[in-house]
Scaffold this motif. Structure first.
Motif, PDB file in Angstrom:
ATOM      1  N   GLY A  77       0.816  -1.211   0.000  1.00 31.69           N
ATOM      2  CA  GLY A  77       0.000   0.000   0.000  1.00 31.69           C
ATOM      3  C   GLY A  77       0.846   1.255   0.000  1.00 31.69           C
ATOM      4  N   TYR A  78       1.938   1.218   0.757  1.00 30.62           N
ATOM      5  CA  TYR A  78       2.840   2.378   0.823  1.00 30.62           C
ATOM      6  C   TYR A  78       3.507   2.630  -0.533  1.00 30.62           C
ATOM      7  N   ILE A  79       4.008   1.569  -1.166  1.00 35.87           N
ATOM      8  CA  ILE A  79       4.673   1.692  -2.467  1.00 35.87           C
ATOM      9  C   ILE A  79       3.698   2.222  -3.517  1.00 35.87           C
ATOM     10  N   ASP A  80       2.477   1.717  -3.493  1.00 36.60           N
ATOM     11  CA  ASP A  80       1.476   2.157  -4.468  1.00 36.60           C
ATOM     12  C   ASP A  80       1.192   3.649  -4.313  1.00 36.60           C
TER      13      ASP A  80
ATOM     14  N   ALA B 165       4.256   5.663  -5.426  1.00 34.38           N
ATOM     15  CA  ALA B 165       4.389   5.654  -6.891  1.00 34.38           C
ATOM     16  C   ALA B 165       3.395   6.617  -7.532  1.00 34.38           C
ATOM     17  N   GLU B 166       2.183   6.656  -7.031  1.00 36.04           N
ATOM     18  CA  GLU B 166       1.191   7.592  -7.549  1.00 36.04           C
ATOM     19  C   GLU B 166       1.652   9.037  -7.334  1.00 36.04           C
TER      20      GLU B 166
ATOM     21  N   GLU C 259       2.475  11.724 -10.295  1.00 36.18           N
ATOM     22  CA  GLU C 259       1.762  13.000 -10.359  1.00 36.18           C
ATOM     23  C   GLU C 259       2.736  14.173 -10.395  1.00 36.18           C
ATOM     24  N   THR C 260       3.815  14.051  -9.626  1.00 35.49           N
ATOM     25  CA  THR C 260       4.798  15.138  -9.558  1.00 35.49           C
ATOM     26  C   THR C 260       5.642  15.204 -10.821  1.00 35.49           C
ATOM     27  N   ARG C 261       6.030  14.043 -11.359  1.00 35.61           N
ATOM     28  CA  ARG C 261       6.934  14.002 -12.511  1.00 35.61           C
ATOM     29  C   ARG C 261       6.184  13.983 -13.847  1.00 35.61           C
TER      30      ARG C 261
END
Length: 593
Positions: free
Chosen positions: A150-153, A156-157, A161-163
């Protein structure tokens, strides 16, 4: 201010008593290099040498004003004092049984310098692992995988969103049975996983679990069943999975090469798992290899579509790992600096005892340092001499602190793997007893001439730090050997006189220990029984103090990323598991510019 929503407010989860990360880091480094007592407890004690000198390690090294309080308290009460009791209102030396002021201050210092371990899930409610995905996982692993996936997901989101660009792959350093990768590749995450694993047996087991979870299919085979069963009937049952043995029997039965070509004689274990790539679904690619550094060129060349040429500009990867052992955590963190395609890292380390050392032996003799005849500290010396550039410390700050750098020998790093906050009364009683048996046995060995002791200065100097012995490192014994001291001694003698790995001890143990009686063993137990509390008190202090060792290791990894600010946009450390479920719960996160 960071643009990443998943980022905690602080770079490091330090105590509220510090105003900034810089203040915390400086105080941490100063304490670990200047507190003689801390350095004794974290690297200067070996249980096997506990009773081989008089008055003993406890009396010689633990501050005199602490000793009565440490011995008067039951082990669990002492653990409560070290880690849980409220010391803010304590009045040292206010009466009998009160802790001395210097001990209270030491405990406060360790607590203050230990990174906070409280945990809040990345989301209020995380997806429950389907039973097919959770196959093989124990409760602890389910907790770790559920929360870290859950943390990785979420991370990653946030990065995407930032990049403005999604991550293409997630590289798992030391994937083992690939519990994390399988979860991330399954709905609802559907990530593309690169599982790097050095042990082929682990990889084979992981692929079997992939088939059971529905992520892969078992390779289909077509065979002449009638002919196949005829060969099986003529083959010894023990060789039914031996392809060469089956071929030999087939030839003896007159089976032609053309007929043999119609029969697939491979065992089930040799059948390959097949993975279908579908739009919108996760995938897993396995890479066999033992990583010796952070350069992933060899790993990337094994990926689909990269066999001819690796174009790292087309890849956007995150390096991840739950409890990658020793230097593997270093490789994962360093991979973002060395590989253009690694855009982020999220690494939870463990097994600090398996890390190597970079700086070599100290240039001065630390306090409480004792010369050694080997093998008690032989590994300590060997590890320090390696000067492995991949080892601890990673950061320039820790490597050059006070011009000489900070070292953690293998004893200190091993103690950092403890979890004293989780010790129960039954568990702590069990390993205190085992350590007591080990220490008393070494005293027997010394008294009966199995091992020897020499003085490194004047013999009138009775300090335990002026002498050394050559204790016998036995390792573990069968469970029943820990039911009493007599059982332990008998089990140790049997192992040392019959096991080929201890051939150098066979004759001397048989000669010196073969005639020891139960009455003699009982006398040793009576002599040292009252000193068992000394050993449990020191071991508790060691494990408690080593919370700062773990904090130093994790802080060093964060400092390494921060020192590469030309490449690393942001980095931080936070908790990702409940300490009660999984005490190695600190993740080091780095995001590339």
């Amino acid at each position: 201010m960071s643009t990443f929503q998943t980022r905690p407010e602080r770079d490091l989860p330090y105590s509220d008593e510090f105003s900034s990360s810089e203040e915390y880091v400086e105080r941490l480094l100063h304490f670990t290099t200047n507190s003689d007592l801390f350095r004794f407890l974290c690297g200067g004690v070996h249980i096997l040498d506990f009773f081989t000198t008089e008055p003993g390690v406890f009396s010689a090294a633990v501050p005199k004003e602490w000793q009565a309080f440490l011995l008067e308290n039951e082990p669990m009460a002492l653990l409560d004092f070290l880690m849980r009791d409220d010391l803010s209102s304590s009045s040292p030396n206010s009466g009998p049984g009160s802790p001395p002021e210097s001990l209270v201050q030491y405990v406060k210092d360790i607590r203050k310098l230990s990174l906070r371990r409280s945990f809040q899930p990345s989301k209020p409610k995380l997806p429950v692992l389907p039973r097919s995905v959770a196959l093989g996982m124990k409760t602890k692993k389910v907790h770790e995988v559920t929360h870290f996936a859950g943390y990785i997901d979420r991370l990653a989101e946030d990065i995407a969103e930032t990049r403005g660009k999604d991550l293409t792959h997630f590289v798992d350093f030391g994937s083992g049975q690939n519990y994390l990768g399988r979860t991330l590749a399954s709905p609802p995450y559907n990530k593309h996983i690169v599982a790097v694993e050095s042990k082929e047996a682990n990889m084979a087991g992981a692929k079997d679990l992939d088939i059971l979870s529905g992520l892969a299919e078992k390779e289909k085979r077509v065979r002449n069943k009638k002919l196949y069963h005829r060969i099986l009937e003529a083959t010894d049952l023990s060789k039914h999975n031996d392809e060469e043995a089956l071929k030999q029997v087939a030839r003896e039965l007159g089976v032609t090469d053309e007929e043999l070509a119609t029969i697939d004689l491979r065992s089930r274990k040799e059948m390959q798992a097949t993975y279908t790539v579908e739009e919108g679904k996760g995938t897993i690619e396995y890479v066999v290899g033992r990583l010796e550094h952070a350069d992933l060129t060899g790993v990337l060349s094994q990926l689909r579509g990269c066999e001819e040429e690796v174009d790292q500009d087309k890849l956007a990867m995150m390096a991840v790992s739950i409890h990658s052992c020793g230097n593997l955590s270093h490789y994962g963190i360093r991979s973002m600096v060395l590989n253009p395609c690694i855009h982020a890292v999220a690494i939870v380390g463990c097994c600090y005892n398996l890390m190597t050392e970079k700086l070599g032996p100290p240039t001065f003799k630390p306090p409480f340092s004792r010369p050694s005849l080997q093998p008690i500290n032989a590994r300590v010396a060997r590890e320090a001499e390696k000067r492995d550039p991949q080892g601890f410390p990673m950061s320039e700050r820790v490597s050059t602190y006070n011009d000489d750098g900070i070292r953690l020998n293998i004893t200190a790093r091993m103690m950092a793997c403890q979890a004293p906050q989780n010790w129960t009364e039954q568990e702590s009683s069990g390993f205190f007893t085992r350590h007591f048996y080990r220490a008393v046995l070494q005293k027997m060995f010394l008294d009966r001439g199995v091992i020897s002791r020499i003085h490194h200065g004047e013999e009138t100097d009775k300090s335990p730090f002026n002498t050394s012995t050559n204790p016998v490192v036995i390792g573990s014994l069968r469970k029943q050997c820990y039911t009493s001291l007599a059982a332990y001694v008998r089990g140790a003698i049997a192992k040392l006189t019959t096991n080929s790995e201890f051939s150098q001890y066979n004759e001397v143990i048989a000669e010196k220990m073969g005639n020891i009686t139960d009455e003699e063993i009982a006398r040793y137990e009576d002599e040292f029984r009252d000193r068992k509390r000394e050993l449990s008190a020191v071991w508790s202090l060691m494990a408690f103090s080593a919370c700062v060792v773990e904090s130093l290791i994790v802080t060093d990894r964060w400092l390494f990323l921060r020192e590469h600010s030309d490449i690393v946009k942001d980095c931080w450390v936070e908790t990702v598991f409940d300490y009660r479920e999984s005490p190695r719960n600190l993740v080091v996160v780095g995001i590339k510019r």
